[in-house]
Design a protein around this motif. Structure first.
Motif, short mmCIF file in Angstrom:
data_model
loop_
_atom_site.label_atom_id
_atom_site.label_comp_id
_atom_site.label_asym_id
_atom_site.label_seq_id
_atom_site.Cartn_x
_atom_site.Cartn_y
_atom_site.Cartn_z
N GLY A 84 0.72 -1.31 -0.04
CA GLY A 84 0.00 -0.12 -0.03
C GLY A 84 0.78 1.25 -0.04
N PRO A 85 0.14 2.26 0.24
CA PRO A 85 0.68 3.77 0.26
C PRO A 85 2.05 3.80 1.23
CG PRO A 85 -1.52 3.99 0.98
CD PRO A 85 -1.16 2.38 0.77
N MET A 86 2.15 3.03 2.30
CA MET A 86 3.34 3.05 3.38
C MET A 86 4.46 2.57 2.54
SD MET A 86 2.70 5.04 5.72
CE MET A 86 3.97 4.87 6.54
N ALA A 87 4.29 1.49 1.95
CA ALA A 87 5.40 0.69 1.18
C ALA A 87 5.86 1.54 0.01
CB ALA A 87 4.87 -0.71 0.60
N ALA A 88 4.97 2.42 -0.69
CA ALA A 88 5.12 3.09 -1.96
C ALA A 88 6.05 4.28 -1.25
CB ALA A 88 4.04 3.68 -2.33
N ALA A 89 5.75 5.06 -0.07
CA ALA A 89 6.55 5.96 0.26
C ALA A 89 7.86 5.70 1.05
CB ALA A 89 5.74 6.80 1.88
N ARG A 90 7.70 4.41 1.60
CA ARG A 90 9.06 3.88 1.87
C ARG A 90 9.92 3.78 0.78
NH1 ARG A 90 7.06 1.15 5.56
NH2 ARG A 90 6.37 -0.59 4.46
N ALA A 91 9.63 3.19 -0.33
CA ALA A 91 10.34 2.96 -1.42
C ALA A 91 10.94 4.25 -2.10
CB ALA A 91 9.61 2.04 -2.64
N ALA A 92 9.82 5.39 -2.18
CA ALA A 92 10.41 6.56 -2.38
C ALA A 92 11.56 7.23 -1.92
CB ALA A 92 9.16 7.42 -2.68
N ALA A 93 11.36 7.16 -0.41
CA ALA A 93 12.40 7.58 0.44
C ALA A 93 13.78 6.82 0.26
CB ALA A 93 12.04 7.58 1.91
N GLU A 94 13.54 5.51 -0.15
CA GLU A 94 14.97 4.96 -0.22
C GLU A 94 15.38 5.18 -1.63
OE1 GLU A 94 14.24 0.49 -0.03
OE2 GLU A 94 13.18 0.82 2.05
N LEU A 95 14.71 5.59 -2.63
CA LEU A 95 15.18 5.88 -3.82
C LEU A 95 15.83 7.13 -3.68
CD1 LEU A 95 12.18 5.27 -6.29
CD2 LEU A 95 14.78 4.40 -6.59
N LEU A 96 15.38 8.04 -3.08
CA LEU A 96 16.21 9.35 -2.84
C LEU A 96 17.37 9.34 -2.01
CD1 LEU A 96 13.36 12.14 -1.88
CD2 LEU A 96 15.03 12.18 -3.95
N ALA A 97 17.23 8.49 -1.04
CA ALA A 97 18.56 8.35 -0.21
C ALA A 97 19.70 7.47 -1.01
CB ALA A 97 18.11 7.40 1.07
N ARG A 98 19.29 6.43 -1.66
CA ARG A 98 20.54 5.80 -2.43
C ARG A 98 21.02 6.58 -3.40
NH1 ARG A 98 17.63 -0.40 -1.96
NH2 ARG A 98 17.52 -0.42 0.10
N ALA A 99 19.92 7.46 -4.24
CA ALA A 99 20.53 8.19 -5.18
C ALA A 99 21.67 9.21 -5.12
CB ALA A 99 19.21 8.95 -6.03
N PHE A 100 21.52 9.69 -3.62
CA PHE A 100 22.59 10.71 -3.17
C PHE A 100 23.55 10.14 -2.01
CE2 PHE A 100 18.71 12.88 -4.97
CZ PHE A 100 19.34 13.72 -5.96
N MET A 101 23.71 9.06 -2.02
CA MET A 101 24.27 8.41 -1.02
C MET A 101 25.79 8.24 -1.49
SD MET A 101 23.91 4.34 0.65
CE MET A 101 24.08 3.80 -0.98
N VAL A 102 26.80 8.61 -0.70
CA VAL A 102 28.04 8.91 -0.94
C VAL A 102 28.70 7.54 -0.88
CG1 VAL A 102 30.42 9.82 -0.27
CG2 VAL A 102 28.26 11.12 -0.26
N PRO A 103 29.38 6.94 -1.89
CA PRO A 103 30.07 5.60 -1.82
C PRO A 103 30.84 5.27 -0.45
CG PRO A 103 30.49 6.58 -4.24
CD PRO A 103 29.77 7.43 -3.12
N GLY A 104 30.79 4.32 0.25
CA GLY A 104 31.24 4.04 1.58
C GLY A 104 30.23 4.43 2.71
#
Length: 106
Positions: A84-104
């Motif tokens: 549901g919506p909570m899983a979608a929101a969690r996935a969206a937040a993870e996408l943002l975090a992983r897109a801007f994560m510094v290696p290491g």
């Protein structure tokens, strides 16, 4: 299977597993879609818990396209997201975090 080190996030939509990723092209498309002056503002909304369902939808759509899926906004509007919506929101937040994560880090 999604590879978090490559910025990927797994999400099941309409019973089918998808790998989402925010590529540079997907980020450019997202930036044009969102109602924020920059992606930094979008990140701040997620960090502060002030994101909208429109933000979540835009991120999931960009991630799907970045992951190679040919999907439209209308398709996603009718789709059933596992969790549901909570899983979608969690996935969206993870996408943002992983897109801007510094290696290491992470």
């Amino acid at each position: 299977m999604a590879n978090p080190w490559a910025g990927e996030v797994a999400l099941t939509i309409d019973g089918e597993g998808h790998v989402l990723k925010l590529t540079l092209g997907a980020l450019a498309e997202l930036e044009a879609e969102i109602e924020a002056g920059s992606l930094v503002e979008l990140v701040q909304r997620f960090e502060g818990g002030a994101y909208s369902s429109r933000d979540v939808l835009a991120l999931i759509l960009a991630g799907l396209r970045g992951g190679g899926a040919e999907v439209t906004r209308a398709d996603l509007m009718r789709a059933e997201i596992a969790g549901g919506p909570m899983a979608a929101a969690r996935a969206a937040a993870e996408l943002l975090a992983r897109a801007f994560m510094v290696p290491g880090q992470g």
